[in-house]
Design a protein around this motif. Structure first.
Motif, PDB file in Angstrom:
ATOM      1  N   ALA A 146       0.442  -1.619   0.134  1.00  0.00           N
ATOM      2  CA  ALA A 146      -0.247   0.120   0.363  1.00  0.00           C
ATOM      3  C   ALA A 146       0.894   1.311  -0.199  1.00  0.00           C
ATOM      4  CB  ALA A 146      -0.494   0.209   1.209  1.00  0.00           C
ATOM      5  N   GLU A 147      -0.057   2.410  -0.735  1.00  0.00           N
ATOM      6  CA  GLU A 147       1.432   3.815  -0.439  1.00  0.00           C
ATOM      7  C   GLU A 147       1.723   3.964   0.574  1.00  0.00           C
ATOM      8  OE1 GLU A 147       1.316   5.532  -3.344  1.00  0.00           O
ATOM      9  OE2 GLU A 147      -0.221   5.402  -4.278  1.00  0.00           O
ATOM     10  N   ALA A 168      -0.947  -3.599  -9.949  1.00  0.00           N
ATOM     11  CA  ALA A 168      -1.031  -4.503  -8.975  1.00  0.00           C
ATOM     12  C   ALA A 168      -2.137  -5.421  -9.075  1.00  0.00           C
ATOM     13  CB  ALA A 168      -0.861  -3.936  -7.825  1.00  0.00           C
ATOM     14  N   GLY A 169      -2.835  -6.845  -8.335  1.00  0.00           N
ATOM     15  CA  GLY A 169      -3.740  -7.338  -8.882  1.00  0.00           C
ATOM     16  C   GLY A 169      -4.390  -7.986  -7.619  1.00  0.00           C
ATOM     17  N   VAL A 170      -3.214  -7.453  -6.653  1.00  0.00           N
ATOM     18  CA  VAL A 170      -3.660  -7.661  -4.753  1.00  0.00           C
ATOM     19  C   VAL A 170      -2.233  -6.144  -4.073  1.00  0.00           C
ATOM     20  CG1 VAL A 170      -3.602  -8.980  -2.907  1.00  0.00           C
ATOM     21  CG2 VAL A 170      -4.487  -9.493  -4.770  1.00  0.00           C
ATOM     22  N   ILE A 171      -3.215  -5.242  -3.807  1.00  0.00           N
ATOM     23  CA  ILE A 171      -2.623  -4.665  -2.690  1.00  0.00           C
ATOM     24  C   ILE A 171      -2.412  -4.689  -0.834  1.00  0.00           C
ATOM     25  CG2 ILE A 171      -2.077  -3.188  -1.730  1.00  0.00           C
ATOM     26  CD1 ILE A 171      -2.524  -1.580  -4.486  1.00  0.00           C
ATOM     27  N   VAL A 172      -1.884  -4.696  -0.428  1.00  0.00           N
ATOM     28  CA  VAL A 172      -0.839  -5.534   0.848  1.00  0.00           C
ATOM     29  C   VAL A 172      -0.997  -4.791   1.644  1.00  0.00           C
ATOM     30  CG1 VAL A 172      -1.121  -8.433   0.475  1.00  0.00           C
ATOM     31  CG2 VAL A 172       0.746  -7.312   0.540  1.00  0.00           C
ATOM     32  N   GLY A 173      -0.668  -4.773   2.606  1.00  0.00           N
ATOM     33  CA  GLY A 173       0.089  -4.097   3.978  1.00  0.00           C
ATOM     34  C   GLY A 173       0.853  -4.262   4.495  1.00  0.00           C
TER      35      GLY A 173
ATOM     36  N   GLY B 209      -8.806  -7.357  -1.097  1.00  0.00           N
ATOM     37  CA  GLY B 209      -7.332  -7.409  -2.478  1.00  0.00           C
ATOM     38  C   GLY B 209      -7.519  -6.028  -1.965  1.00  0.00           C
ATOM     39  N   ASN B 210      -7.800  -4.811  -2.001  1.00  0.00           N
ATOM     40  CA  ASN B 210      -7.514  -3.551  -1.845  1.00  0.00           C
ATOM     41  C   ASN B 210      -7.157  -3.203  -3.317  1.00  0.00           C
ATOM     42  OD1 ASN B 210      -7.570  -3.504   0.977  1.00  0.00           O
ATOM     43  ND2 ASN B 210      -6.193  -4.843   0.958  1.00  0.00           N
ATOM     44  N   ILE B 211      -7.357  -2.996  -4.790  1.00  0.00           N
ATOM     45  CA  ILE B 211      -7.540  -2.739  -5.909  1.00  0.00           C
ATOM     46  C   ILE B 211      -8.505  -1.601  -6.074  1.00  0.00           C
ATOM     47  CG2 ILE B 211      -7.253  -2.654  -8.212  1.00  0.00           C
ATOM     48  CD1 ILE B 211      -4.900  -3.602  -6.174  1.00  0.00           C
ATOM     49  N   PRO B 221     -10.785  -8.221  -7.062  1.00  0.00           N
ATOM     50  CA  PRO B 221     -10.102  -7.594  -6.235  1.00  0.00           C
ATOM     51  C   PRO B 221     -11.268  -5.874  -5.816  1.00  0.00           C
ATOM     52  CG  PRO B 221      -8.613  -8.115  -7.430  1.00  0.00           C
ATOM     53  CD  PRO B 221      -9.691  -8.170  -7.690  1.00  0.00           C
ATOM     54  N   ARG B 223     -11.881  -2.746  -3.124  1.00  0.00           N
ATOM     55  CA  ARG B 223     -10.930  -2.162  -1.761  1.00  0.00           C
ATOM     56  C   ARG B 223     -11.752  -0.703  -1.162  1.00  0.00           C
ATOM     57  NH1 ARG B 223      -5.661   2.373  -0.973  1.00  0.00           N
ATOM     58  NH2 ARG B 223      -4.861   0.431  -2.263  1.00  0.00           N
ATOM     59  N   LEU B 231      -4.799   0.923   5.446  1.00  0.00           N
ATOM     60  CA  LEU B 231      -3.782   0.407   5.437  1.00  0.00           C
ATOM     61  C   LEU B 231      -3.028   2.103   4.867  1.00  0.00           C
ATOM     62  CD1 LEU B 231      -4.851  -1.359   2.298  1.00  0.00           C
ATOM     63  CD2 LEU B 231      -3.466  -1.519   3.827  1.00  0.00           C
ATOM     64  N   GLU B 232      -3.876   3.460   4.739  1.00  0.00           N
ATOM     65  CA  GLU B 232      -2.953   4.582   4.590  1.00  0.00           C
ATOM     66  C   GLU B 232      -2.555   5.654   5.530  1.00  0.00           C
ATOM     67  OE1 GLU B 232      -4.170   5.880   0.308  1.00  0.00           O
ATOM     68  OE2 GLU B 232      -3.671   3.919  -0.149  1.00  0.00           O
TER      69      GLU B 232
END
Lengths: 271, 273
Positions: A146-147, A168-173, B209-211, B221, B223, B231-232
């Motif tokens: 993640a950003e 990305a296909g998936v964003i993780v922490g 998935g957070n997209i 996915p 978000r 997350l941020e």
């Protein structure tokens, strides 16, 4: 009964304050990166055991918070897991360890090596199938951070990409979430702290760290500066450092405390 | 006095959100939230702040969870009230209460290690709208089941006896007497569950998935707004942070509207009975 409640609370808060002032303990506050915090917490425990008059508080919230708190004076030290940026030159960095960022795949994935260009192609969506890299005919699941995560910034620094380029296909922490994602999806690729990945792999988790530009992702190679994707773990300070805080800094980089850093699977930079 | 205190806490939180979001509002980010194409606040080259895909994701995940959990929960409550032997019914109740007490991070962990690999075999990547919907459905199921149970319990015994006296079977009694009579109670239970689902974060972050894009299918996915904040927020600075506050504020307003609707529905139901 109801009316006396605020009075009671007020009295107990007052007594808390008086308790603090009577003992006259020195407090060192560190805030910032969740990667750095566990090591510093361990070091703090050992430091407090030998320095009875000192209390050390460690709080997490990411490298950005470490920078902000050090600048504002809220924290004695900020903890960051990246290099200082050009616009942060007011701060002084004290590097004490290095963490490599490695590429992980599922154990069943036959691919063993990536070049920098291949990583760029995968993360920008130019290469989307493992077949093109000598693997099975399956779509690549690209996992990115993640950003704002320091790991993302290190990866962007290495590949020279902008966060907007990443498809990305998936964003993780956190690292753990990235590792679980690769475990759950045999066609996934992710980048995580080498220390975290190595200890998980050693514990039987079906993931593997792969070579980058032909270099094995080991702590020895990170220490020698050979492994290309890495980040420094450092404390940052703003202006004059108090004497006790200076002692803690020396304590952190002392050779006899290198075991603390190594137990967290980072590379110590003890003098 | 304590009630006043808890009321003012809500105001304090909203004020805090407004204060945090103010820089973003002042700098004219509101239209960007609506009309930008991507969510890439950290990009040096082309920062963009599209909130709409996330609001859509919040709505879709919640709707999917409610669609999955409501029929199950209501059917479960009917079964519990009218079909299950008393001794088993007590255990059923205990299990539901236990399910309600499971921390959300545990649901997330279960989702990521068990559910996601299963969905991955159907259609990669597995972390998806579907996974988030199922995990959320499990989390709100006890709320729906337990409130529906109590709504069914409060159906007057005389009505049920009258139905029996008229020679109505159990099935007809349930569908024509009990459920219509308990409708408003069941409805507010579902709304309560939905209000919880909109705000749920930890479990969802781990499986969605957070997209930040509009999903094309349940296997894509997504978000939700809460996931982005989780997350941020710890890593954001300046305008990015203000935008997250603004997103939080919008979400609080949505949940507030939902609770308002709930209270309104309750009052109407009160007038009827």
């Amino acid at each position: 009964m109801m009316k006396s409640a605020p009075l009671l609370i007020g009295l107990s808060v007052l007594s808390l304050f008086s308790g603090c002032s009577r003992e006259k303990r020195e407090i060192i506050i560190l805030t910032g990166s969740s990667t750095v915090a566990p090591v510093v917490t361990d070091a703090a425990k050992r430091f407090e055991a030998t320095h009875p008059g000192v209390r050390i508080e460690v709080q997490t919230g990411g490298s950005s918070r470490g920078i902000a708190d050090a600048l504002s004076g809220l924290a004695t030290f900020g903890m960051i897991s990246r290099d200082l940026k050009a616009d942060e030159s007011e701060l002084t960095a004290h590097r004490f360890a290095i963490d490599g960022v490695g590429i992980i795949l599922h154990q069943t994935n036959p691919v063993t090596d990536f070049s920098r260009q291949q990583l760029i192609d995968i993360y920008t969506g130019k290469v989307t199938n493992w077949k093109e890299l000598g693997g099975p005919d399956a779509k690549i699941t690209v996992a990115s951070k993640a950003e704002g995560r320091a790991t993302l910034e290190v990866f962007l620094g290495y590949t020279g990409l902008d966060s907007a380029d990443i498809k990305a296909g998936v964003i993780v922490g956190e690292n753990q979430q990235a590792i679980k994602t690769v475990v759950a999806d045999p066609n996934a690729i992710a980048y995580v702290s080498i220390g975290a990945a190595a200890s998980e792999a050693a514990g039987g988790t079906p993931i593997k760290l792969v070579r980058c530009d032909g270099i094995e992702p080991t702590n020895e190679n990170v220490a020698a500066g050979k492994f290309p994707i890495m980040r420094p773990l450092q404390l940052v300070s703003h202006g004059e450092i108090p004497a006790t805080a200076r002692d803690f800094l020396d304590f952190l980089t002392a050779p006899e405390n290198a075991d603390l850093i190594e137990s967290h699977l980072y590379v110590s930079l003890s003098k | 006095m304590l009630a006043l205190l808890s009321g003012s806490v809500v105001l304090l939180i909203v004020w805090f959100l407004v204060a945090g979001a103010l820089p973003a509002l002042r700098d004219g980010y509101l239209p960007r939230l609506l009309f930008d194409e991507h969510w890439q606040p950290g990009s040096a080259r082309d920062p963009q702040f599209a909130l709409m895909p996330m609001l859509a994701a919040s709505v879709l995940v919640t709707a999917l969870a409610a669609l999955l959990a409501a029929p199950l929960g209501i059917a479960g409550a009917v079964f519990h009230r009218f079909y299950l032997p008393k001794r088993l019914a007590v255990w059923n109740q205990r299990m539901l209460e236990l399910l309600a007490g499971v921390p959300s991070i545990v649901f997330g962990f279960w989702g990521l290690t068990v559910l996601v690999p299963l969905i991955n075999r159907l259609h990669p990547p597995g972390q998806s709208l579907l996974a988030a919907g199922i995990v959320l459905a499990l989390m709100i199921l006890p709320t729906i089941a337990l409130t529906s149970q109590s709504a069914l319990r409060s159906v007057p015994e005389s009505q049920l006896l009258a139905a029996a006296g008229l020679g109505m079977g159990r099935f007809a009694t349930v569908f024509h007497i009990a459920l219509p009579s308990a409708r408003s109670g069941i409805g507010s239970g579902v709304l309560l569950a939905i209000a919880r689902a909109v705000g749920e974060t930890m479990a969802v972050v781990m499986v969605c998935g957070n997209i930040a894009k509009f999903p094309g299918s349940v296997f894509d996915p997504v978000r939700p707004v809460t996931a982005t904040i989780a997350l941020e927020m710890g890593y954001a600075s300046s305008s990015h942070k203000a935008l997250l506050y603004l997103a939080g504020l919008i979400l609080v307003l949505v949940t507030g509207a939902l609770t308002g609707w709930l209270a309104f529905g309750k009052r109407n139901a009160g007038e009827v009975s």
